[in-house]
Design an enzyme around this catalytic site. Structure first.
Site, short mmCIF file in Angstrom:
data_model
loop_
_atom_site.label_atom_id
_atom_site.label_comp_id
_atom_site.label_asym_id
_atom_site.label_seq_id
_atom_site.Cartn_x
_atom_site.Cartn_y
_atom_site.Cartn_z
N GLY A 84 7.61 -7.86 -15.05
CA GLY A 84 8.42 -8.22 -13.89
C GLY A 84 9.66 -9.00 -14.25
N GLY A 129 9.62 -4.02 -7.12
CA GLY A 129 8.77 -2.93 -7.59
C GLY A 129 7.34 -3.37 -7.85
CE LYS A 153 9.89 -26.03 -4.22
NZ LYS A 153 11.20 -25.64 -4.76
CG ASN A 168 13.50 -13.46 -5.10
OD1 ASN A 168 14.34 -14.25 -4.66
ND2 ASN A 168 12.89 -13.63 -6.24
N GLY A 224 12.19 -12.38 -14.27
CA GLY A 224 12.11 -13.84 -14.36
C GLY A 224 11.64 -14.36 -15.71
CG ASN A 225 12.86 -18.24 -16.47
OD1 ASN A 225 13.73 -17.72 -17.14
ND2 ASN A 225 13.11 -19.09 -15.49
CD GLU A 276 11.40 -2.91 -10.59
OE1 GLU A 276 10.46 -2.71 -9.83
OE2 GLU A 276 12.12 -3.93 -10.55
CB ILE A 294 5.02 -17.07 -3.99
CG1 ILE A 294 6.50 -16.68 -4.16
CG2 ILE A 294 4.88 -18.37 -3.21
CD1 ILE A 294 7.23 -16.40 -2.88
C1 COA Z 1 7.45 -14.35 -7.10
C2 COA Z 1 8.75 -14.71 -7.79
C3 COA Z 1 9.71 -15.29 -6.77
C4 COA Z 1 8.48 -15.76 -8.88
O1 COA Z 1 9.65 -15.90 -9.61
P1 COA Z 1 9.79 -16.93 -10.84
O2 COA Z 1 11.19 -16.94 -11.23
O3 COA Z 1 8.76 -16.64 -11.84
O4 COA Z 1 9.30 -18.21 -10.04
P2 COA Z 1 9.56 -19.74 -10.16
O5 COA Z 1 8.29 -20.36 -10.66
O6 COA Z 1 10.82 -20.02 -10.86
O7 COA Z 1 9.68 -20.07 -8.60
C5 COA Z 1 10.77 -19.69 -7.82
C6 COA Z 1 10.89 -20.69 -6.68
O8 COA Z 1 9.75 -20.61 -5.82
C7 COA Z 1 9.12 -21.87 -5.72
N1 COA Z 1 7.69 -21.67 -5.66
C8 COA Z 1 6.91 -21.13 -6.62
N2 COA Z 1 5.65 -21.11 -6.20
C9 COA Z 1 5.63 -21.60 -4.95
C10 COA Z 1 4.60 -21.79 -3.99
N3 COA Z 1 3.35 -21.45 -4.27
N4 COA Z 1 4.92 -22.30 -2.81
C11 COA Z 1 6.19 -22.64 -2.52
N5 COA Z 1 7.21 -22.47 -3.39
C12 COA Z 1 6.92 -21.96 -4.59
C13 COA Z 1 9.52 -22.58 -6.98
O9 COA Z 1 9.41 -23.98 -6.83
C14 COA Z 1 10.94 -22.14 -7.14
O10 COA Z 1 11.70 -22.85 -6.19
P3 COA Z 1 13.14 -23.44 -6.54
O11 COA Z 1 13.98 -22.22 -6.79
O12 COA Z 1 13.49 -24.19 -5.31
O13 COA Z 1 12.89 -24.27 -7.75
C15 COA Z 1 9.37 -13.44 -8.47
O14 COA Z 1 8.50 -13.01 -9.48
C16 COA Z 1 9.58 -12.32 -7.49
O15 COA Z 1 10.58 -12.27 -6.79
N6 COA Z 1 8.62 -11.39 -7.43
C17 COA Z 1 8.62 -10.27 -6.50
C18 COA Z 1 9.34 -9.09 -7.05
C19 COA Z 1 8.76 -8.60 -8.31
O16 COA Z 1 7.61 -8.90 -8.66
N7 COA Z 1 9.54 -7.84 -9.03
C20 COA Z 1 9.12 -7.37 -10.31
C21 COA Z 1 8.73 -5.97 -10.21
S1 COA Z 1 9.50 -5.19 -11.50
#
Ligand code: COA
Ligand code: COA
Lengths: 508, 508
Positions: B269, B388, B408, B384, B271-272, B294, B364
């Site tokens: 997926g 996919g 957080k 977001n 992200g980091n 993807e 999340i």
């Molecule tokens: C779910 C998703 C958002 C996680 O992304 P990430 O970059 O690994 O996540 P992070 O740990 O950096 O968190 C992103 C934000 O959500 C917040 N967050 C994470 N878990 C949370 C939770 N359980 N409740 C509330 N907020 C939360 C983080 O604090 C961070 O907030 P900030 O930007 O204000 O600091 C991301 O993977 C995504 O958009 N997924 C859906 C699409 C997907 O899976 N695509 C890949 C298919 S190819």
């Protein structure tokens, strides 16, 4: 014992024995793969014998449970018999038996609710443990040891392949379906998988018989018992109206050029409403229809008879007694129009997507944003299981879910603020229908969907309350993409759990 | 204007104009299909010019909004620019832009969150309205009018096919990817669909260029601007531990014979964390890996470089500046190992299932029963979109979801009693991982899963509270299949909404 005229293989004739003797070959802790799908093709004698054995063991203070894997739901002589004696450690992948349901919800039996298309691949790959025994009903055994399938296929090919020991039940009452089956032996594990060469719903890509290593067959049991007589209620007014809305919608899609005149292959779920929709198609202005579905019920048989439906592919024939009699009268007519396949093919994502199936499934509840609960009453109690609904909904051309707008005489709204369990997400649901009307959710954001679902699908008693929920959720400002008030999202379910009418409405 | 050396077709040279002139060809109410996928291959000039036009219209008191359809996320010069001026009526199918997010959650912009594999088919079939204009970045235009794709493909083939009018941005800064693309033109609408002849992740089944009817091209705009410089944070401790758990699990699967030594094609997926898992594979005892994914990020490029990864299939190259420089230095090396495809193929259910993809996606939150929320913070605010992740999770061989156990600074537990929104149901999630550990949910009933998720994945601060929830839910007896206390299932989310620490824990 009657003349074993359906057991032509000499070696397997030597394995003929009673159900009790066969059941004695099943050991405590075994995982048992049983045939059976929506009340047809399940073993009729060995499970009951096994239940007696287990009851005796329990009376003797000995622990005895087995894992029961099937195609889908079976019948009381299997599921109820074994659950009654607390003989099931874990059940998968679908059941609809009242005794099983009670045991699962009481925490006395584990239940693994997985997509029907996943079962075979999970077993091939060793994801859910080893299969010790297969107990499979067949209609006959050929001279060379191949097996004539009965009225459902389900996971039988996989059980026969994977089990260490095989018990066959040869049912003399099984209708003569020879040649109607299409057992595909071309599946592989990745990375060896190739395209499945099925491009029309009625294509035949396999063989008419099961292969089975005779050396694994430890018992052959003769039975002479009918399948479950699946009774459908007379089409009621709500079902008729649901069917009407769906047919009107399909006509509209044809007019708009979004569906061909003969539609696309129909998948129709289990139960009365699905059956009613098929009945409704009888008078609809569509011809040359096809079906690519799991289970062929009475309504679909009638469509074949009238010529509205050109062909039907399924994994099980699940007919009421009257429809079965009609079927047996015109066997050759139906033989040329019906294909029965393993459930990993009837429900295969690749095929469902390729054919562009129109999926129509029942549900327990939908929420105003289009999330669908097919399995859990008030989020905690299992009803049946997801069955194949996810296989179809997820990869279908159009995914339709249907329910009466209320249950329990109006005390329960089937359209709720938030679904108490989600089996089909907002991303997988295109159309929601109740007797009130139809909501076409394509292209709409959650807020837009909520309007349509409330106005078109909710019962008038509940509309004002649902509108009020959305309005207040929007005002709370906690998030205006999918507005919710989490503190009260399940209040209606709590009221229903407490035996009250949802929404605090006065008793009807 | 520089010499238009990348525009070789004489007719299309006549369409050269400025971004402002091109933007003037877009009308209020148009649905605009833009190229762009995870910050690469999006148009760099026309969207900003359109935003200026819209701002001017609004100052003049004229309404002006458009529908913005893309591949996936783009960059500030597209999403933020248009959202800032309230120029987007409806956005689909995936975004990750802070300004868009704010507008959507404020209820000022509609957002349609659909599976990436659905987009093309929904547009072909007219499910989500008519596409008026395409604005597509390309790397060049051949003499015969065919187009050289840029760093992402996304839905470009579909936009070019379906739009009435086409605006091309020819980006002189686009890396020379000629020959790396594989545009499959064999898709059809049902009932004409045939198997997609892709059986290995690196198979080429299409053409290296887009077809486009020159008569539809109303503007060609020259740009010279880099893609988004996607910055990955240094691999932190939590990500490293998540990667470690996954690698240990995959090794275990190989040992058990449930995965081949070279694994199965990897999907990773955005992200980091996804990037960190790829970094972790660098030192893992696997060779000859393949990817069917993807988006190809830095971590995967490094795996290609080291030879650990034999080939990678994706729909977008999304690299940080340093990785991009490395890529451009060794272009021919990477050209023979990377295939870029349309997103309806990179994410196609048929192919994902056939190849047996190992899907690894961020989330999340997950609940103790294995339901996953990928999109909504506290059930209401979109982050977001599902992207996919559903395409892969649903049809994968193994579907893995990962997150740090808390967010957080520990105030939020990412393992909760009940997910506040469900994008991936219990039926579609096989493995959950946090830095605490990994829960392999295969073959387990909901109650059994809850134990494993709590003990292996939850943060120690939240474990006792989660155990207590399950215990009390079981005791309440309202349903022991999936025990829940509906009255308090979202208490933690309400606390978080109120700015408190979940579970009433003292501030850290
Ligand atoms: C779910 C998703 C958002 C996680 O992304 P990430 O970059 O690994 O996540 P992070 O740990 O950096 O968190 C992103 C934000 O959500 C917040 N967050 C994470 N878990 C949370 C939770 N359980 N409740 C509330 N907020 C939360 C983080 O604090 C961070 O907030 P900030 O930007 O204000 O600091 C991301 O993977 C995504 O958009 N997924 C859906 C699409 C997907 O899976 N695509 C890949 C298919 S190819
Ligand atoms: C969802 C499903 C249970 C509905 O079945 P049905 O026969 O159409 O449903 P009914 O309206 O008869 O309802 C069944 C029971 O649930 C109850 N019920 C229905 N909606 C309810 C709701 N929203 N809340 C609580 N109970 C509800 C009914 O009252 C009835 O209870 P009873 O048996 O005590 O009278 C059934 O379609 C199913 O199991 N689906 C999942 C599997 C599937 O879709 N398979 C097909 C793929 S091929």
């Amino acid at each position: 014992m009657t003349e074993p005229s359906r057991v032509l293989n000499p070696l397997l004739r030597q394995r003929l024995m009673s159900a009790d003797a066969a059941a004695a070959l099943i050991r405590p802790g075994d995982n048992v793969g049983m045939s059976g799908f929506t009340g047809t093709g399940h073993p009729k004698a060995v499970p009951a014998a096994l239940a007696r054995r287990i009851a005796q063991a329990h009376r003797d203070g000995e622990p005895f449970k087995v894992g029961v894997w099937t195609g889908a739901s079976t019948a009381p002589e299997l599921d109820a018999a074994l659950a009654q004696v607390d003989g099931i450690e874990l059940r998968l992948p679908y059941q609809s038996d009242p005794v099983c349901r009670e045991r699962i919800n009481a925490g006395r039996m584990e239940y693994l609710d997985i997509h029907l298309s996943h079962v075979a691949q999970f077993v091939w790959s060793g994801f859910i443990g080893h299969l010790d025994v297969a107990v499979v009903e067949v209609a006959g055994i050929l001279e060379d040891g191949r097996l004539v399938p009965a009225a459902s296929i389900g996971n039988n090919k996989t059980w026969l392949d994977q089990a260490d020991r095989v018990i066959l039940e040869v049912n003399a009452a099984s209708p003569d379906l020879e040649g109607m089956h299409d057992i595909y032996y071309g599946t592989h594990l990745p990375p060896q998988r190739m395209p499945i060469p099925l491009v029309r719903p009625d294509d035949r890509i396999g063989e008419a018989y099961y292969r089975c290593d005779p050396a694994k067959v430890v018992a052959v049991v003769q039975t002479n018992a009918p399948d479950r007589d699946t009774k459908f209620s007379l089409v009621d007014d709500a079902s008729r109206r649901i069917a009407g809305h769906i047919i009107e919608f399909l006509q509209h899609e044809v007019k708009k050029g979004r569906l061909p005149r003969e539609l696309l292959p129909l998948q129709s779920g289990v139960g009365n409403i699905a059956n009613a929709v098929m009945a409704g198609l009888q008078d609809a202005p569509f011809d040359n229809l096809t079906a690519y579905t799991e289970v062929l019920q009475d309504g679909m048989l009638a469509l074949l008879k009238s010529g509205k439906l050109r062909s039907a592919s399924a994994t099980a024939l699940s007919l009421g007694a009257q429809a079965l009699a009609e079927f047996e009268r015109e066997l050759d007519f139906y033989r040329s129009r019906i294909v029965l396949r393993p459930q990993e093919i009837s429900n295969h994502p690749e095929i469902v997507r390729r054919l562009g199936v129109i999926a129509m499934n029942g549900m327990i509840e939908a929420d105003i944003y289009g999330n669908v609960n097919s399995t859990h009453v008030h989020g905690t109690r299992i009803m049946n299981g997801i069955g194949g609904s996810g296989d179809f909904a997820r990869n279908a051309w159009l995914s339709i879910f249907m329910t009466p707008s209320t249950a329990k005489n109006g005390a329960i709204s089937c359209i709720v603020p938030m679904a108490s369990h989600v089996d089909h997400t907002e991303h997988d649901v295109q159309v929601i229908v109740t007797e009130q009307g139809l909501a076409d959710l394509r292209g709409l954001s959650p807020k837009q969907r909520s309007q349509l679902v409330i106005e078109n699908c909710a019962h008038p008693d509940y509309k004002p309350l649902l509108r009020d929920y959305v309005r207040r959720a929007l005002e709370s400002g906690s998030g205006r993409h999918t507005p919710h008030l989490l503190q009260e999202a399940f209040n209606w379910h709590l009221q229903a759990q407490a035996g009250e009418r949802m929404g605090g409405l006065p008793k009807a």
